[in-house]
Design an enzyme around this catalytic site. Structure first.
Site, PDB file in Angstrom:
ATOM      1  N   ARG A  48       5.038   7.306   5.273  1.00 39.11           N
ATOM      2  CA  ARG A  48       5.543   6.106   4.590  1.00 39.11           C
ATOM      3  C   ARG A  48       5.836   6.355   3.116  1.00 39.11           C
ATOM      4  NH1 ARG A  48       2.783   2.582   2.178  1.00 39.11           N
ATOM      5  NH2 ARG A  48       0.853   2.913   3.330  1.00 39.11           N
ATOM      6  N   TYR A 102      29.315  -6.802   6.670  1.00 37.88           N
ATOM      7  CA  TYR A 102      28.541  -6.622   7.908  1.00 37.88           C
ATOM      8  C   TYR A 102      27.582  -7.807   8.106  1.00 37.88           C
ATOM      9  CZ  TYR A 102      25.119  -4.769  11.160  1.00 37.88           C
ATOM     10  OH  TYR A 102      24.270  -4.617  12.215  1.00 37.88           O
ATOM     11  N   ASP A 174      28.369   0.044   1.155  1.00 37.94           N
ATOM     12  CA  ASP A 174      28.053   0.378   2.538  1.00 37.94           C
ATOM     13  C   ASP A 174      29.167   1.305   3.017  1.00 37.94           C
ATOM     14  OD1 ASP A 174      27.757   0.402   5.321  1.00 37.94           O
ATOM     15  OD2 ASP A 174      26.777  -1.562   5.309  1.00 37.94           O
ATOM     16  N   LYS A 199      25.159   4.854  13.089  1.00 35.51           N
ATOM     17  CA  LYS A 199      26.571   4.973  13.443  1.00 35.51           C
ATOM     18  C   LYS A 199      27.017   6.448  13.373  1.00 35.51           C
ATOM     19  CE  LYS A 199      25.847   0.652  13.708  1.00 35.51           C
ATOM     20  NZ  LYS A 199      26.025  -0.269  12.587  1.00 35.51           N
TER      21      LYS A 199
HETATM   22  C1  LIG Z   1      25.259  -1.265  11.901  1.00 35.37           C
HETATM   23  C2  LIG Z   1      25.581  -1.494  10.498  1.00 35.37           C
HETATM   24  C3  LIG Z   1      24.578  -1.805   9.556  1.00 35.37           C
HETATM   25  C4  LIG Z   1      23.123  -2.006   9.937  1.00 35.37           C
HETATM   26  O1  LIG Z   1      22.550  -0.852  10.411  1.00 35.37           O
HETATM   27  P1  LIG Z   1      21.318  -0.807  11.450  1.00 35.37           P
HETATM   28  O2  LIG Z   1      21.114   0.653  11.615  1.00 35.37           O
HETATM   29  O3  LIG Z   1      21.752  -1.538  12.684  1.00 35.37           O
HETATM   30  O4  LIG Z   1      20.179  -1.498  10.796  1.00 35.37           O
HETATM   31  C5  LIG Z   1      24.948  -1.980   8.235  1.00 35.37           C
HETATM   32  N1  LIG Z   1      26.238  -1.874   7.856  1.00 35.37           N
HETATM   33  C6  LIG Z   1      27.219  -1.589   8.722  1.00 35.37           C
HETATM   34  C7  LIG Z   1      28.624  -1.482   8.232  1.00 35.37           C
HETATM   35  C8  LIG Z   1      26.935  -1.389  10.068  1.00 35.37           C
HETATM   36  O5  LIG Z   1      27.916  -1.114  10.929  1.00 35.37           O
END
Ligand SMILES: *Cc1c(COP(=O)(O)O)cnc(C)c1O
Length: 383
Positions: A48, A102, A174, A199
């Site tokens: 952690r 998102y 992001d 992703k």
């Molecule tokens: C999926 C996604 C997230 C969140 O990610 P998790 O791994 O599901 O918590 C944030 N931003 C974008 C653009 C995403 O596609």
């Protein structure tokens, strides 16, 4: 050799490897210990604290790919987003967040930030005038997302970074949809890059993880909050992520190449009324995308002609999976109106341009002709 002299595929394969001194194995060993010696050591390690050997070393790969000084790996993309926001915002501060955004990030802001007394404004759109309009004297952070979900809008990264710098505001992006292979926002002046590693970094639809990359000073600030919030990733999954990232550049380039061809195919198709893909000349920010991305990515959306039942089309697909997530090596499609944006009102969806005919397409690595054949037969059977 310095990081800068290494090619992308070399960084993906080797940077941040742990050398197996004991057995001379070819890949990094996994260190699953939750308990490490505390005396006579440089670092007091604990999962952690985000500093086990696997966490520490994989962070080097992510930092190298994002041209950042340092990076941290989280248990999910949302753990990365929420920890980062809470590291730089306190009661009385103001956050500017880009629309479109998102859904999970939007929910976190709306549902959690008011409990901390943090103010926020969602922009009306993603043009510079929208960001300027949303700023307040107490704005401490601007968060953007480009390309965005599901209409693949493109925000001018450099212009936002410049605006923020002139007012000493921190910027976060992001970068999930582009991945570090296609877009490096730190080179364009952004402070902190956030990924849902679930992703493209993971890429096989079997890892939930997140990451942030930034200069050391910002990573230290995020770490201070992260150790309290506790959103770390298990070392086994860190190791899985390292394995996946060895093929990150290969995958993303192949997927992006496939997507460009499929976007052109859909664009010419008589039963498709619109394709949203930054690689098409018809995309309103095509030139901006070209200037800040190395290629246009593997995400797109398209609208079927209203004579075709979109749900029936999705059910008729044989190869492409109607499925929620994105960025895997397998192609998937979904209807944002019934999934990611189902909780919005019809009015709000109309305002964002998300029709019930809109289909989001995450393009995988399958052969182009098989994907085209699958789409053709599904359109024919949904008429
Ligand atoms: C999926 C996604 C997230 C969140 O990610 P998790 O791994 O599901 O918590 C944030 N931003 C974008 C653009 C995403 O596609």
């Amino acid at each position: 050799m310095t990081k800068k002299t290494l090619g992308l595929n070399t960084i993906c394969t080797h940077t941040g490897e742990i050398i197996d001194e004991q057995f001379k194995g070819a890949v990094s060993p996994i260190y699953m210990s939750t308990s490490y010696q505390f005396e006579d050591v440089d670092v007091k390690r604990y999962p952690r604290y985000f500093n086990t050997p696997n966490q520490e070393f994989l962070s080097k790969k992510i930092a190298a790919l994002e041209h950042a000084e340092a990076s941290m790996i989280f248990g999910s993309g949302m753990a990365a987003v929420s920890t980062t926001f809470l590291a730089f915002l306190k009661a009385g501060d103001h956050l500017v967040i880009q629309n479109p955004l998102y859904g999970g990030t939007s929910n976190f802001i709306r549902e959690e930030l008011p409990k901390y007394g943090i103010e926020f404004t969602f922009t009306e759109g993603y043009q510079m005038s929208d960001f300027k309009k949303a700023l307040q004297p107490n704005t401490k952070l601007i968060h953007i997302e480009t390309p965005s979900n599901p209409l693949l809008t493109i925000t001018d990264i450099q212009a936002v970074a410049k605006l923020a710098k002139s007012k000493q505001i921190i910027t976060t992006i992001d970068n999930t949809f582009a991945s570090p292979i296609l877009q490096n926002p730190i080179d364009l002046g952004i402070d902190i890059v956030i990924h849902s590693a679930t992703k493209y970094l993971g890429g096989h639809s079997d890892i939930l993880a997140g990451a942030v990359a930034a200069k050391q000073e910002h990573i230290d600030a995020i770490w201070n909050v992260a150790k309290n919030l506790g959103g770390s990733l298990s070392d086994f999954m860190v190791w899985m992520l390292e394995r996946s990232m060895k093929t990150l550049a290969l995958r993303v380039k192949a997927q992006s190449k496939n997507a460009k061809k499929l976007a052109k195919f859909l664009d010419k198709h008589p039963e498709v009324t619109h394709v949203y893909y930054p690689g098409l000349k018809s995309h309103p920010e095509h030139r901006l995308a070209k200037s800040q991305m190395k290629s246009f990515g593997a995400m797109m959306s398209f609208e079927l002609h209203e004579s075709i039942d979109a749900s029936k089309f999705l059910k008729a697909l044989n190869l492409i999976k109607p499925s929620m997530s994105l960025a895997g090596v397998e192609s998937t499609m979904l209807l944002p109106a019934l999934t990611s944006h189902a909780l919005l009102s019809q009015e709000e969806r109309d305002r964002l341009g998300i029709s019930s005919y809109l289909i989001r397409f995450s393009v995988g690595i399958e052969s182009k002709k098989d994907l085209i054949n699958d789409i053709e037969q599904a359109i024919a059977s949904a008429k």
